[in-house]
Motif scaffolding. Sequence first.
Motif, PDB file in Angstrom:
ATOM      1  N   ALA A 430       0.848  -1.199   0.000  1.00  0.00           N
ATOM      2  CA  ALA A 430       0.000   0.000   0.000  1.00  0.00           C
ATOM      3  C   ALA A 430       0.879   1.243   0.000  1.00  0.00           C
ATOM      4  N   LYS A 431       0.376   2.305  -0.635  1.00  0.00           N
ATOM      5  CA  LYS A 431       1.105   3.583  -0.632  1.00  0.00           C
ATOM      6  C   LYS A 431       0.087   4.699  -0.439  1.00  0.00           C
ATOM      7  N   PRO A 432       0.217   5.499   0.632  1.00  0.00           N
ATOM      8  CA  PRO A 432      -0.748   6.590   0.836  1.00  0.00           C
ATOM      9  C   PRO A 432      -0.781   7.507  -0.387  1.00  0.00           C
ATOM     10  N   ARG A 433      -1.979   7.984  -0.770  1.00  0.00           N
ATOM     11  CA  ARG A 433      -2.081   8.780  -1.992  1.00  0.00           C
ATOM     12  C   ARG A 433      -2.776  10.135  -1.770  1.00  0.00           C
ATOM     13  N   LEU A 434      -3.132  10.447  -0.512  1.00  0.00           N
ATOM     14  CA  LEU A 434      -3.802  11.736  -0.269  1.00  0.00           C
ATOM     15  C   LEU A 434      -2.835  12.692   0.433  1.00  0.00           C
ATOM     16  N   ALA A 435      -3.326  13.864   0.803  1.00  0.00           N
ATOM     17  CA  ALA A 435      -2.474  14.857   1.485  1.00  0.00           C
ATOM     18  C   ALA A 435      -1.816  14.206   2.704  1.00  0.00           C
ATOM     19  N   PRO A 436      -0.473  14.316   2.851  1.00  0.00           N
ATOM     20  CA  PRO A 436       0.259  13.581   3.894  1.00  0.00           C
ATOM     21  C   PRO A 436      -0.245  13.838   5.320  1.00  0.00           C
ATOM     22  N   TYR A 437      -0.711  15.071   5.626  1.00  0.00           N
ATOM     23  CA  TYR A 437      -1.108  15.367   7.004  1.00  0.00           C
ATOM     24  C   TYR A 437      -2.301  14.505   7.463  1.00  0.00           C
ATOM     25  N   LEU A 438      -3.054  13.970   6.508  1.00  0.00           N
ATOM     26  CA  LEU A 438      -4.227  13.162   6.882  1.00  0.00           C
ATOM     27  C   LEU A 438      -3.837  11.863   7.597  1.00  0.00           C
ATOM     28  N   TYR A 439      -2.631  11.384   7.335  1.00  0.00           N
ATOM     29  CA  TYR A 439      -2.249  10.038   7.842  1.00  0.00           C
ATOM     30  C   TYR A 439      -1.585  10.088   9.220  1.00  0.00           C
ATOM     31  N   ILE A 440      -1.445  11.318   9.752  1.00  0.00           N
ATOM     32  CA  ILE A 440      -0.716  11.436  11.034  1.00  0.00           C
ATOM     33  C   ILE A 440      -1.611  11.019  12.189  1.00  0.00           C
TER      34      ILE A 440
END
Length: 440
Positions: A430-440
């Motif tokens: 898997a690779k996150p694909r949205l704005a990085p701050y969302l995954y914090i």
Amino acid sequence: MVPSRSSTSISQHHICDRGHVDERLISDSACLSLGIGFSPYGPNWRQLRKIVNEEIFTEKRMEASTEIRKQELHHMIRSITHHVQQGKLVTFKMEGMAFTANMMARLVLNRRFTAGINSTAEEVDKAKHFAYLVRELFELEGMLVIADYVPWLRFLDIGGAEKRMKALFPLFHEFLNQIIAEHEVKRQKGPIAEEDEDMVDVLLNAMNRKENQDKVGDEYLDMDNVKAAIMDLFVGGVDTPNVLIEWTMAELIRNPPLLRKLKEELDSVVGKDRFVEETDIPKLKYLRAVVGEAFRLHPAAPLLAPHASLKDSEVEGYHFPAGTILYINTYAISRSPESWERPLEFDPERFMSGPDVDVSGRDFRILPFGSGRRRCPAINMGVLLSRFVIASMVHAFDWSLPEGQIPEELDMTEVSGLTVPLAKALELQAKPRLAPYLYI
Ligand code: HEM
């Protein structure tokens, strides 16, 4: 049982209900036969089913639990992100299971299934024990037991399922007693607002109502009925959505153009600066078609739960003596060339024109939740959860197979049991694909 017309007859004439219960499951504990899913048609079942229909799976309660589903889905996204950061593959089934189990545990029992990073040692122990009980039950439910087909061989207990059931049920009773005791303590402190009630509270309210207290015999719902219903609601909601979700992901990975099309729809409706919300779903036509097609091709419980004829009946020239055990092969129904063009092909386009696919039991060509009075009481929730998880996963991550594997060769072998999951758990990168701050 052959597709549509027979099913219509069975449902319309009400000849078919739950008469038979898996002998292993009830033999050492009255528990399951007193609940909803495995209990025969009768006053207890009718009352529990009424409570479930009219007080548990209501629109109001569905709405009240939106926040719980959202929080648990964000937990799932964070857990997958954690795997990615450690360079690990994601075992989709495990992530899905943690999501459905935590969500159901919160809705039914007001507790989580797995412990969080801030949990105390006692909470971790409790969560581990709970996880053990549920996994053991799922495994036993899915086991093929010779004695179910050749009852006189039961004394041999081939495979040892009965011995394990005997060991498991006292632990389940103890666990359920604890849950009830915790709820009683909370309830003694004062009235609980309706929006704060979990499913155990609803069942206890029904048991304590004067109307129930005045009843006698089979009409009266007692604590054993409540405990059995708690188990049914929790267990019924954990495995089935998870099986469907894993199949849907597998089909999308195997068909990259379909995955791309779904991603495009999600990006155009949701954008890339936030996660999917349940309120987006009505605007996601292709998502609904994808999940509908997965319900058709991969019904989670292909033979439903065992049914039985309540009286001697005649359906389309076939005679069913009272007590005949009937398995409705919904898997064969929804793959029948009489009902579907190219039935073995995963093709969401078939549902893109016209209204959404109807899985509520009225369209006899597709019955993933059964039909008639024993159909699943949580259809709306099951459909919503499946759509919400698939939309969120496809939107939040780019998914690919591990190095060296190609989509067309993905192993789609099934494993048989009460539910039918993929034999080889789906493992993905898997690779996150949205704005990085969302995954914090
Ligand atoms: C994708 C999700 C789901 C699928 C595919 C599914 C499927 C089914 C099926 C096939 C049956 C048996 C119907 C029959 O024998 O005619 C059933 C019954 C049942 N399901 Fe579900 N289910 C899902 C979600 C849920 C959830 C979320 C819950 C609880 C919160 C739940 C609780 C139950 C119960 C209690 C029954 C027994 C009903 C009765 O015998 O009266 N299910 N489900």
